[in-house]
Every structure is written in C-alpha cells, then in structure tokens.
Enzyme design. Structure first.
Site, PDB file in Angstrom:
ATOM      1  N   GLY A  90       0.166   5.051   9.175  1.00  0.00           N
ATOM      2  CA  GLY A  90       1.337   5.932   9.211  1.00  0.00           C
ATOM      3  C   GLY A  90       2.551   5.048   9.355  1.00  0.00           C
ATOM      4  N   GLU A  91       3.351   5.334  10.334  1.00  0.00           N
ATOM      5  CA  GLU A  91       4.557   4.539  10.565  1.00  0.00           C
ATOM      6  C   GLU A  91       4.543   4.133  12.045  1.00  0.00           C
ATOM      7  OE1 GLU A  91       6.973   3.185   8.798  1.00  0.00           O
ATOM      8  OE2 GLU A  91       7.647   2.500  10.760  1.00  0.00           O
TER       9      GLU A  91
ATOM     10  N   CYS B  88      -4.072  -0.141   9.633  1.00  0.00           N
ATOM     11  CA  CYS B  88      -2.696  -0.299   9.166  1.00  0.00           C
ATOM     12  C   CYS B  88      -1.686  -0.152  10.301  1.00  0.00           C
ATOM     13  CB  CYS B  88      -2.435   0.647   8.000  1.00  0.00           C
ATOM     14  SG  CYS B  88      -1.095   0.095   6.952  1.00  0.00           S
TER      15      CYS B  88
ATOM     16  N   HIS C   4      -6.787   0.615   4.533  1.00  0.00           N
ATOM     17  CA  HIS C   4      -7.286   1.961   4.858  1.00  0.00           C
ATOM     18  C   HIS C   4      -8.688   2.137   4.276  1.00  0.00           C
ATOM     19  CE1 HIS C   4      -3.360   3.768   6.046  1.00  0.00           C
ATOM     20  NE2 HIS C   4      -2.893   2.806   5.284  1.00  0.00           N
TER      21      HIS C   4
ATOM     22  N   ILE D 144      -1.473  -0.257   1.923  1.00  0.00           N
ATOM     23  CA  ILE D 144      -0.225   0.482   1.702  1.00  0.00           C
ATOM     24  C   ILE D 144       0.826  -0.038   2.690  1.00  0.00           C
ATOM     25  CG2 ILE D 144       0.877   2.748   1.630  1.00  0.00           C
ATOM     26  CD1 ILE D 144      -2.001   3.946   1.349  1.00  0.00           C
ATOM     27  N   ARG D 145       1.811  -0.765   2.167  1.00  0.00           N
ATOM     28  CA  ARG D 145       2.824  -1.400   3.039  1.00  0.00           C
ATOM     29  C   ARG D 145       2.158  -1.991   4.276  1.00  0.00           C
ATOM     30  NH1 ARG D 145       4.771   3.016   1.062  1.00  0.00           N
ATOM     31  NH2 ARG D 145       4.417   4.307   2.891  1.00  0.00           N
TER      32      ARG D 145
ATOM     33  N   GLU E 291     -10.651   4.500   5.060  1.00  0.00           N
ATOM     34  CA  GLU E 291     -10.888   5.952   4.995  1.00  0.00           C
ATOM     35  C   GLU E 291     -10.365   6.578   3.694  1.00  0.00           C
ATOM     36  OE1 GLU E 291      -8.494   4.523   6.595  1.00  0.00           O
ATOM     37  OE2 GLU E 291      -6.686   5.748   6.432  1.00  0.00           O
TER      38      GLU E 291
HETATM   39  N1  GLN Z   1       4.387  -0.211   7.135  1.00  0.00           N
HETATM   40  C1  GLN Z   1       3.911   0.667   8.159  1.00  0.00           C
HETATM   41  C2  GLN Z   1       4.391   0.214   9.522  1.00  0.00           C
HETATM   42  O1  GLN Z   1       4.916  -0.847   9.661  1.00  0.00           O
HETATM   43  C3  GLN Z   1       2.398   0.765   8.156  1.00  0.00           C
HETATM   44  C4  GLN Z   1       1.940   1.390   6.872  1.00  0.00           C
HETATM   45  C5  GLN Z   1       0.649   2.142   6.948  1.00  0.00           C
HETATM   46  O2  GLN Z   1       0.132   2.463   8.024  1.00  0.00           O
HETATM   47  N2  GLN Z   1       0.127   2.522   5.805  1.00  0.00           N
HETATM   48  O3  GLN Z   1       4.252   0.936  10.454  1.00  0.00           O
END
Ligand code: GLN
Length: 189
Positions: free
Chosen positions: A42-43, A74, A167, A130-131, A169
């Site tokens: 997530g973030e 992540c 990820h 993803i990022r 999942e």
């Molecule tokens: N870039 C996000 C962060 O720094 C993490 C990205 C993700 O969980 N897919 O929180």
C-alpha cells in the site's frame, strides 16, 4: 491481516486458499488469539499514520515478541525495517535491515519477474514489483531469501519475521503464506 490500508484483500484470498482463517486487524484487540500477522502493500506513509492513530505499535511489537510470525509485503516491508534510507523514522523495527523506498525509479515503476527462492522449493516465484523497496543492508541475523539477478535483496527472514519487496499474493503465490501458517503451527505446538 493488518487491514488499515492497501492491498489486503489478495492476502485474505491467499490465506483462505491454504485453509487459514484470516481476520482483518484494525484495532489492538483484533490481535487477540491470532497465530500470525500479515502487513500488506500500500502506502507506507499512510500505513504509519494509521498504525499510530489506532495505537497499534506497542500491541504489534508485543505480539511479535511472543514469536508469532509476521510477514510484510512491499509497504509492509518498509514498516518492518529498523532503518529507512533517507532518514524517515522506523515504524515497527522488527527486521535488522535498511530499506530504500521506491528503489526502482520511474522507468521501472512496476514489473514482474520469475524469482528463485530456494527456501520455498525449486519452483520459482512469480514476483510482482509495484513501486517496490529494496533492502540495502542486512544485519548478521537476517537470512536472505531472494535476490534479483543484479544481487539486490528482495526477500528476507529474521526469525519469525519475514518480508518481501514484491507482492506474492497478486500472482496466486501462496508459499510465503504457508510458511507463516507453518511457523504459527510450530508455535502453537
Ligand atoms: N512505494 C510504496 C511506499 O513507499 C510501497 C508500494 C507498495 O506497497 N506497492 O510505501
């Protein structure tokens, strides 16, 4: 399953697929009786704020100290690191690693690859990034579970705490979740 923010539905599905009974954790009391905890992607900045708003820091650290398995993917990996490159304060410093957020830059924002994870068997893991963060430093008690071909560390384990940059999942990969369940079972003894 920490369900404050981010991609937790896919983790719920992965856990159900292996016969576990996921519970969505939003408040400290939700941790009662759980065998393990998954921190989703997530973030991490938002997740940090919500962990503090709901006063989950101490309860999760206490839960981890019981030996219960914790698995972060992540943003979840960033939350578990005891050092975040660039100087952001750690959130739940349960892994002796330094993570670099958004380590792949703009050109390579998201990608998928087949990754060898010897600890999970011969079949490679289809890893979705993803990022994603990477791990820049590991402490002496941290075990590397997977690296990219260029050597960058993207999956680690330190005792009952495990984290991946990617990820699993999102690709129907359940072997990491199975490991979480196995650790929880050993614990329950
Ligand atoms: N870039 C996000 C962060 O720094 C993490 C990205 C993700 O969980 N897919 O929180």
């Amino acid at each position: 399953m920490l369900a404050l923010q981010g991609a937790f539905a896919e983790h719920v599905a992965a856990l159900r697929a292996i016969g576990a009974e996921p519970v969505e954790v939003r408040l400290p009391a939700d941790l009662d009786g759980l065998g393990g905890l998954v921190l989703p992607g997530g973030e991490s900045t938002t997740m940090r704020k919500l962990i503090d708003r709901w006063e989950l820091r101490e309860p999760i650290l206490d839960f981890a100290a019981t030996g219960a398995p914790i698995f972060g993917t992540c943003a979840g990996m960033i939350i578990l690191a005891n050092e975040i490159a660039g100087g952001e304060a750690p959130v739940l410093p349960l892994l002796d690693v330094t993570v670099q957020r958004n380590a792949f830059g703009r050109q390579l924002d998201s990608f998928e690859t087949q990754l060898s994870v010897p600890g999970l068997g011969a079949e490679p893991v289809h890893a979705v990034f993803i990022r994603a963060p990477v791990i820049e430093r590991i402490g002496p008690s941290v075990e590397v579970m997977a690296q990219l071909p260029d050597g960058r560390i993207v999956a680690v384990r330190e005792g009952n705490v495990m984290a991946t940059s990617f990820h699993p999942e999102l690709a129907g990969e359940t072997r990491f979740h199975q490991l979480v369940v196995d650790i929880a079972m050993t614990q329950a003894g």
